[in-house]
Design a protein around this motif. Structure first.
Motif, PDB file in Angstrom:
ATOM      1  N   ALA A   6       2.264   1.975   3.612  1.00  0.00           N
ATOM      2  CA  ALA A   6       1.579   0.889   2.900  1.00  0.00           C
ATOM      3  C   ALA A   6       0.090   0.846   3.243  1.00  0.00           C
ATOM      4  O   ALA A   6      -0.710   0.284   2.486  1.00  0.00           O
ATOM      5  CB  ALA A   6       2.236  -0.448   3.246  1.00  0.00           C
ATOM      6  N   ARG A   7      -0.298   1.410   4.363  1.00  0.00           N
ATOM      7  CA  ARG A   7      -1.719   1.415   4.769  1.00  0.00           C
ATOM      8  C   ARG A   7      -2.457   2.664   4.287  1.00  0.00           C
ATOM      9  O   ARG A   7      -3.580   2.935   4.723  1.00  0.00           O
ATOM     10  CB  ARG A   7      -1.824   1.324   6.297  1.00  0.00           C
ATOM     11  N   ASN A   8      -1.827   3.415   3.411  1.00  0.00           N
ATOM     12  CA  ASN A   8      -2.348   4.725   3.007  1.00  0.00           C
ATOM     13  C   ASN A   8      -3.829   4.708   2.626  1.00  0.00           C
ATOM     14  O   ASN A   8      -4.646   5.436   3.202  1.00  0.00           O
ATOM     15  CB  ASN A   8      -1.484   5.248   1.849  1.00  0.00           C
ATOM     16  N   ALA A  46      -4.853   8.487  -2.982  1.00  0.00           N
ATOM     17  CA  ALA A  46      -3.900   7.395  -2.774  1.00  0.00           C
ATOM     18  C   ALA A  46      -3.032   7.201  -4.017  1.00  0.00           C
ATOM     19  O   ALA A  46      -1.820   6.959  -3.925  1.00  0.00           O
ATOM     20  CB  ALA A  46      -4.653   6.113  -2.426  1.00  0.00           C
ATOM     21  N   LYS A  47      -3.657   7.348  -5.187  1.00  0.00           N
ATOM     22  CA  LYS A  47      -2.903   7.151  -6.440  1.00  0.00           C
ATOM     23  C   LYS A  47      -1.905   8.295  -6.664  1.00  0.00           C
ATOM     24  O   LYS A  47      -0.735   8.073  -6.978  1.00  0.00           O
ATOM     25  CB  LYS A  47      -3.900   7.074  -7.608  1.00  0.00           C
ATOM     26  N   LEU A  48      -2.360   9.523  -6.462  1.00  0.00           N
ATOM     27  CA  LEU A  48      -1.526  10.684  -6.798  1.00  0.00           C
ATOM     28  C   LEU A  48      -0.471  11.012  -5.743  1.00  0.00           C
ATOM     29  O   LEU A  48       0.553  11.617  -6.056  1.00  0.00           O
ATOM     30  CB  LEU A  48      -2.400  11.930  -6.957  1.00  0.00           C
ATOM     31  N   SER A  78       5.339  11.172  -5.370  1.00  0.00           N
ATOM     32  CA  SER A  78       5.023  12.582  -5.096  1.00  0.00           C
ATOM     33  C   SER A  78       5.965  13.146  -4.043  1.00  0.00           C
ATOM     34  O   SER A  78       6.233  12.513  -3.022  1.00  0.00           O
ATOM     35  CB  SER A  78       3.577  12.688  -4.584  1.00  0.00           C
ATOM     36  N   PRO A  79       6.453  14.382  -4.246  1.00  0.00           N
ATOM     37  CA  PRO A  79       7.294  15.017  -3.233  1.00  0.00           C
ATOM     38  C   PRO A  79       6.466  15.730  -2.155  1.00  0.00           C
ATOM     39  O   PRO A  79       7.034  16.352  -1.264  1.00  0.00           O
ATOM     40  CB  PRO A  79       8.078  16.054  -4.047  1.00  0.00           C
TER      41      PRO A  79
END
Ligand SMILES: Cc1cc2nc3c(=O)[nH]c(=O)nc-3n(C[C@H](O)[C@H](O)[C@H](O)COP(=O)(O)OP(=O)(O)OC[C@H]3O[C@@H](n4cnc5c(N)ncnc54)[C@H](O)[C@@H]3O)c2cc1C
Length: 411
Positions: free
Chosen positions: A177-179, A293-295, A302-303
């Motif tokens: 969550a802090r990414n 952060a989005k991708l 994302s894997p």
């Protein structure tokens, strides 16, 4: 397929002569961290028995056999006040790493690790044991400093160490969550970091599959690993923006002894199945942080397990060998773990998404040791370097008896 476990250098001479006469290539593979399809059909050579590690404290040098992994070198450095230009992992072979140039924790301060190589003992493509250095065979020595394992079987390497009274480092770990906050702080800290400080950031969501520890399965995380050539007091002011990000769930920072250095990155100590992709990145600005952060953040699906490594500093100094220098300030890595059906296809889609999104920041180039499984040598070497490497290959191994994992004539 044939696998030969050599007992000594004489065995390797016999093997290479036999292979040359039989027209079958020999592929040295001490640990199997970087296998490629190019080695199919070759005789695989294991070098574990070549396990000597000799420290010369006065000359600040180590001689390591072709079967030696970095952990064994680090173990003899404890208490000496000396350090080696090691990368993240203690299980990687010393020779394999140095043949690929060697992107060290300390390359921001000292340049690529290949610059410290004094000599290689090799069995050349004729099956003859000899020592290669800047005087005996400058062209082959140049190729072996970062051009990979396609030119000779290396049986031992001698390389320099540096004085290191104190090393501070460790890992700071946050929930996924802090990414974006952590990535943003990482960008700010690295933009101002001195050459003594090296920071890498890892993030991703572990797949929820058997084979991973229960506490990791399906969990999102973001981790900053760092080393500082000096004391905690000197290092901490540089880390202020990262320290300000709340919810740190793990903090392993402290003084680091040489033998404990691989724990800073904590990558484990045996090869794992992974699809790897890595490219040099020209900048990490606000737009890159937002897009990453989005991708690839926890909500992205994302894997990929992602990593950014800060380069810069003496990475830009020519190492004197084929590895040259690196001028881009960051390396972006994206790993896929194809542990369930369909994941490999998703990984390819997400790699393509990264290449589209960051096309203004990526030029497709990477470093020899970071070549992904779909990469070719031209992704790691400028064209003039590749021409020179091919010339060395043709002159030193006209029959193609030695087979590296990245054959330079294959492009
Ligand atoms: C977890 C992990 C972390 C890593 N971190 C870093 C890092 O921080 N910095 C960095 O620069 N690299 C790093 N690497 C990359 C690593 O240095 C390369 O993959 C290296 O080639 C691995 O060497 P190996 O001998 O262990 O693997 P192997 O697969 O056994 O060998 C790789 C290749 O090296 C060549 N080779 C090895 N030994 C010989 C020999 N005796 N004679 C001739 N050729 C030989 C061959 O071409 C062989 O195919 C990392 C890799 C992993 C898996």
């Amino acid at each position: 397929m044939a696998v030969v476990a050599a007992r000594d250098v004489a065995d390797i001479e016999t093997l290479v002569r036999f292979a040359g006469e039989a027209g079958v290539p020999v592929a040295a593979q001490p640990g199997g961290h970087a296998p490629t399809a190019a080695q199919s059909g070759a005789i695989i050579l294991r070098t574990a028995a070549l396990d000597e590690v000799v420290l010369d404290r006065d000359a600040r040098r180590v001689r390591a056999g072709a079967g030696v992994k970095w952990q064994a070198v680090l173990d003899v450095l404890d208490g000496t006040g000396l350090m080696a230009d090691i990368g993240s992992n203690g299980d990687v072979s010393v020779v394999g790493y140095l043949l690929g140039g060697g992107m060290s924790w300390f390359s921001r301060a000292h340049g690529l690790a290949a610059s410290r190589v004094v000599s290689y003992d090799v069995v050349d493509a004729t099956g003859t044991a000899r020592t290669v250095d800047a005087d005996t065979d400058p062209e082959l020595f140049w190729a072996l400093r970062g051009g990979g394992g396609d030119f000779a079987v290396v049986t031992a390497v001698e390389f320099g160490l540096f004085e290191c009274d104190r090393l501070y480092g460790g890992a700071l770990h946050w929930p996924g969550a802090r990414n974006e906050q952590v990535l943003s702080a990482y960008a700010a800290v690295t933009a101002a970091a001195p050459a003594a400080l090296t920071l890498w950031v890892w993030w991703g969501t572990w797949p929820d599959v058997d084979g991973l520890p229960p506490e990791m399965r399906g969990q999102s995380f973001i981790t900053v690993n760092f080393t500082y050539l000096g004391s905690a007091e000197d290092a901490e002011p540089y880390l202020a923006e990262l320290r300000a990000v709340p919810d740190t769930v793990l903090d392993t920072t402290g003084d680091v002894q040489p033998s404990a250095l691989p724990l800073v990155a904590g990558e484990g100590d045996h090869p794992r199945p992974a699809m790897d992709w890595a490219q040099l990145l020209s900048e990490v600005d606000g737009a890159v942080v937002t897009s990453l952060a989005k991708l690839t953040g926890p909500a992205s699906g994302s894997p990929l397990i992602m990593c950014l490594r800060h380069l810069g500093g003496a990475f830009a100094t020519d190492c004197g060998g084929a590895a040259g220098s690196i001028t881009q300030p960051y390396l972006l890595l994206a790993f896929g773990m194809p542990m369930a059906p369909g994941v490999a296809e998703q990984v390819h889609e997400h790699w393509a998404g990264l290449e589209r999104e960051f096309s203004a920041y990526l030029d497709g180039s990477t470093q020899c040791n970071m070549l992904g499984y779909e990469h070719r040598p031209h992704h790691a070497f400028p064209s003039e370097t590749l021409v020179r490497l091919r010339d060395v290959k043709r002159r030193h191994d006209p029959r193609g008896t030695i087979r590296g994992n990245r054959p330079v004539l294959s492009d």
